[in-house]
Design an enzyme around this catalytic site. Structure first.
Site, PDB file in Angstrom:
ATOM      1  CG  HIS A  19      44.934  40.399  40.748  1.00 43.66           C
ATOM      2  ND1 HIS A  19      44.032  40.669  39.567  1.00 43.66           N
ATOM      3  CD2 HIS A  19      45.522  39.421  40.590  1.00 43.66           C
ATOM      4  CE1 HIS A  19      45.060  39.345  38.665  1.00 43.66           C
ATOM      5  NE2 HIS A  19      45.396  39.272  39.895  1.00 43.66           N
ATOM      6  CB  CYS A  68      55.907  53.497  50.841  1.00 41.85           C
ATOM      7  SG  CYS A  68      57.059  54.564  49.955  1.00 41.85           S
ATOM      8  CB  THR A  88      37.256  35.588  36.728  1.00 48.29           C
ATOM      9  OG1 THR A  88      38.171  35.851  35.602  1.00 48.29           O
ATOM     10  CG2 THR A  88      37.141  34.162  36.093  1.00 48.29           C
TER      11      THR A  88
END
Ligand code: OAD
Length: 245
Positions: A117, A125, A192
């Site tokens: 992730h 950018c 998780t």
């Protein structure tokens, strides 16, 4: 939790570990879901989606600046360290894939880590293909790209975006290599909730290719039924016992 037998990780067994926010909870970083979770008080779509960023980039940056501040203020815990020690012992028979963006695995000494992730510690950018760059600043307003003037954004994966393709490919390659070599593979998910795809489906992918699957979590995860073995308990107690470090 009771007494846990250590996993049999003798060569040529390989170990693939998937971690989530739960491994960093005992360092002092909140997980996403549940009372007191990171999404508590924030709408996910406001702070973790491209649409939310387009609407209110300053709000998104203040959220991630706060997360950088929080992550910089804590230390890796015994669960992070147990994984780093296991890697030292198993070397290329070990791979860690994490959904976490906090960098604590690396700070604990892990090197064979894939960040599915993205990373809190990189910025990129949103307007040009300038490569992501290391950044630990805590902006109070949206910084601009000095090449194209576009809005800079954290180099993390948001809802509606694809996970890091290279991390995903290398994770699956590790599983396939074990299967092709006829070597035993253990898949271990830790901390998780098993609620975010594609990470939540990795257990199925590994099991289909013959892996023995383990879940170590504080509570029952959404995908708990897909695992061969489940251990309920805090990661700092469970991992050192399971990994015998
Ligand atoms: P979650 O917050 O969904 O789940 C954390 C899990 O860790 C829960 O099931 C808790 O029971 C467990 N847990 C809490 N404390 C623990 C402890 N001390 N030891 C062991 N387990 C503990 O976090 P993730 O599953 O990582 O993605 O969330 C997956 C993704 O959803 C995140 O990477 C993030 C989020 O949206 C994006 O932002 C794209």
């Amino acid at each position: 939790m009771g007494e846990l037998p250590p996993l049999d990780l003798r060569a040529p067994t390989r170990l693939l570990v998937l971690t989530g926010a739960g491994v960093s909870v005992e360092s002092g970083l909140p997980a996403f879901r549940g009372a007191g979770g990171l999404w508590d008080g924030h709408r996910v779509e406001d702070v973790a989606s491209p649409e939310g960023f387009a609407r209110a980039p300053d709000l998104v940056w203040s959220f991630y600046a706060a997360r950088r501040r929080a992550a910089a203020a804590v230390e890796p815990n015994a669960a992070h360290r147990a994984l780093a020690a296991c890697e030292t012992r198993m070397r290329d028979r070990f791979l860690l894939v994490t959904q976490n963006i906090d960098g604590l695995h690396m700070r604990a000494g892990s090197g064979r880590v894939l960040e599915l992730h993205g990373s809190l510690w990189r910025t990129r950018c949103s307007g040009c293909d300038r490569p992501p760059f290391a950044d630990s600043s805590e902006p109070t307003a949206t910084p601009r790209c000095d090449r194209c003037g576009g809005a800079l954004r954290p180099d993390v994966v948001w809802f509606g975006e694809a996970v890091d393709a290279e991390a995903d490919r290398r994770t699956r390659r590790f599983v396939k290599d074990a299967a092709q070599a006829g070597e035993r593979l253990v898949f271990l998910a830790v901390g998780t909730s098993g609620s975010v795809w594609p990470a939540s489906g990795l257990v199925r992918y590994a099991a289909d290719l013959g892996a023995e699957t383990w879940l170590a979590n504080l509570d029952e995860a959404d995908n708990a039924g897909w695992f061969d073995h489940r251990v309920l308990g805090p990661a700092t107690a469970v991992l050192p016992a399971l990994l015998e470090v």
